[in-house]
Design a protein around this motif. Structure first.
Motif, short mmCIF file in Angstrom:
data_model
loop_
_atom_site.label_atom_id
_atom_site.label_comp_id
_atom_site.label_asym_id
_atom_site.label_seq_id
_atom_site.Cartn_x
_atom_site.Cartn_y
_atom_site.Cartn_z
N MET A 28 0.84 -1.08 0.03
CA MET A 28 0.10 -0.08 0.06
C MET A 28 0.67 1.36 -0.11
O MET A 28 0.51 2.16 -0.74
N LEU A 29 2.02 1.30 0.95
CA LEU A 29 2.67 2.27 1.06
C LEU A 29 3.62 2.70 -0.24
O LEU A 29 3.72 3.76 -0.74
N ALA A 30 4.11 1.28 -0.92
CA ALA A 30 4.78 1.60 -2.28
C ALA A 30 3.85 2.21 -3.27
O ALA A 30 4.41 2.88 -3.98
N CYS A 31 2.73 1.78 -3.29
CA CYS A 31 1.70 2.27 -4.37
C CYS A 31 1.39 3.82 -4.15
O CYS A 31 1.48 4.71 -4.99
N ALA A 32 1.15 4.14 -2.64
CA ALA A 32 0.64 5.42 -2.35
C ALA A 32 2.03 6.39 -2.66
O ALA A 32 1.71 7.71 -3.11
N ARG A 33 3.06 6.01 -2.24
CA ARG A 33 4.33 7.20 -2.43
C ARG A 33 5.05 6.72 -3.82
O ARG A 33 6.10 7.19 -4.05
N ARG A 34 4.62 6.08 -4.65
CA ARG A 34 5.04 5.68 -5.96
C ARG A 34 6.64 5.11 -6.03
O ARG A 34 7.46 5.31 -6.87
N LEU A 35 6.83 4.20 -4.97
CA LEU A 35 8.31 3.79 -4.65
C LEU A 35 8.78 3.09 -5.72
O LEU A 35 9.96 3.11 -5.83
N GLY A 36 8.02 2.36 -6.70
CA GLY A 36 8.63 1.58 -7.56
C GLY A 36 8.99 2.39 -8.72
O GLY A 36 10.46 2.40 -9.00
N GLU A 37 8.54 3.41 -9.01
CA GLU A 37 9.18 4.46 -9.86
C GLU A 37 10.17 5.16 -9.32
O GLU A 37 11.29 5.38 -10.32
N VAL A 38 10.05 5.58 -8.26
CA VAL A 38 11.31 6.45 -7.26
C VAL A 38 12.54 5.45 -7.17
O VAL A 38 13.71 5.98 -7.60
N PHE A 39 12.22 4.17 -6.64
CA PHE A 39 13.52 3.39 -6.92
C PHE A 39 14.34 3.16 -7.99
O PHE A 39 15.36 3.23 -8.28
N ALA A 40 13.48 3.06 -9.24
CA ALA A 40 13.93 2.82 -10.43
C ALA A 40 14.63 4.15 -11.04
O ALA A 40 15.56 4.12 -11.52
#
Length: 316
Positions: free
Chosen positions: A115-127
């Motif tokens: 949920m947090l990964a989606c809310a804070r767009r962490l996948g895009e940020v990490f990439a």
């Protein structure tokens, strides 16, 4: 008489606690980890000389069970058992057990992480950072959002409590409401349609059924277009083609998936290419602590059955 226990769970190893438990009981662990393709002959021979098994999530078919005349018990080191042909096991007199209650906190924490990964767009940020960028897109907060929970078993209860603690409104759809425990935590029970239509985050914690997927095209059409689907339960609960269509059309905003219909993920699964989808590798229950509890519970179930006792977590 054979005393062989076949262990396909890949995180159990010679010399660990489970190995010691079994050997102290006069049993002989044989390790054959899942995670690689087995030929038909190997599958049929896997349990042929065993009296018991501690099994991973790879399919255990009628043919495999029929080729195992000595097999008395299959214990899943986990909660799900839809990979086992339960009807065949029942007909052949093979006890099937799971290990409920060993990993629900781990699963709930993973659901929250997705949920947090989606809310804070962490996948895009990490990439972006890995590629040398410095992305600064705004995410959203969980506080004040509505968390819809499908299923109120141990992991459903755990994620509902986490959502409530974060200041989310929590709606639960279940056939087994427990109003007394829920009221003190600020959790509301609602029917399925109300839950999916109200949820900003819809998280699945129900058992896999024998029927069609629970989350289908009609479900996505009834959800908010800003909603995110979270699945840490079973890939079979979600129609992936309908999910892909809903994501492409904007019917929902994103998804966090720890489980898929086909695992490991195949190269042509288009979900893996989408910026608004976070996918992890079926590891929600895979913490050090949960693995220890699951392995010990599965070993104890095997020992109990072979000692003519009724184990905890009996399925058939």
């Amino acid at each position: 008489m054979s005393n062989r226990i076949v262990i396909t769970t890949d995180y159990l190893h010679p010399g660990d606690t489970v190995d010691t438990m079994l050997r102290e009981h006069g049993l002989e662990p044989l390790y054959s980890p899942a995670g690689r393709a087995r030929g038909s002959e190997e599958r049929l021979a896997l349990f042929s000389e065993a009296v018991g098994a501690i099994a991973a999530s790879e399919p255990i078919t009628r043919e495999m069970l029929a080729a195992a005349p000595r097999l008395k018990v299959i214990a899943r080191a986990g909660v799900g058992y839809d990979n086992v042909d339960i009807d065949a096991a029942r007909e052949l007199g093979i006890r099937v057990c799971n290990t409920p209650g060993v990993n629900h906190h781990a699963v709930a924490e993973m659901a929250l992480a997705l949920m947090l990964a989606c809310a804070r767009r962490l996948g895009e940020v990490f990439a972006g950072v890995a590629e040398g960028g410095w992305p600064r897109e705004a995410g959203t907060e969980l506080r004040g959002k509505t968390l819809g929970v499908i299923g109120y078993g141990p992991s459903g209860r755990a994620i509902a409590a986490l959502g409530s603690a974060l200041g989310m409104r929590v709606l639960v759809s279940t056939a087994h409401p427990d109003s007394d425990s829920a009221q003190s935590a600020g959790i509301e029970f609602a029917d399925f349609d109300t839950t999916i239509g109200s949820a900003d985050y819809l998280t699945l914690h129900s058992r896999a059924g024998r029927n069609d997927p629970v989350i289908v095209a009609e479900t996505f059409a009834a959800m908010k277009n800003s909603a995110v689907l979270i699945n840490t339960a079973r890939g079979s609960l979600v129609d992936e083609e309908a999910l892909l269509s809903a994501l492409n059309s904007g019917a929902i905003a994103g998804a966090g998936l720890d489980v898929l219909q086909q695992e490991p993920i195949v190269a042509d699964n288009l979900l893996r290419t989408m910026d608004n989808v976070v996918i992890t590798s079926h590891l929600a229950g895979q913490t050090v602590e949960a693995r220890e509890r699951a392995g010990v519970a599965a070993a104890q179930a095997v020992i109990d059955v072979l000692d003519a006792k009724t184990p905890k977590g009996t399925v058939v």
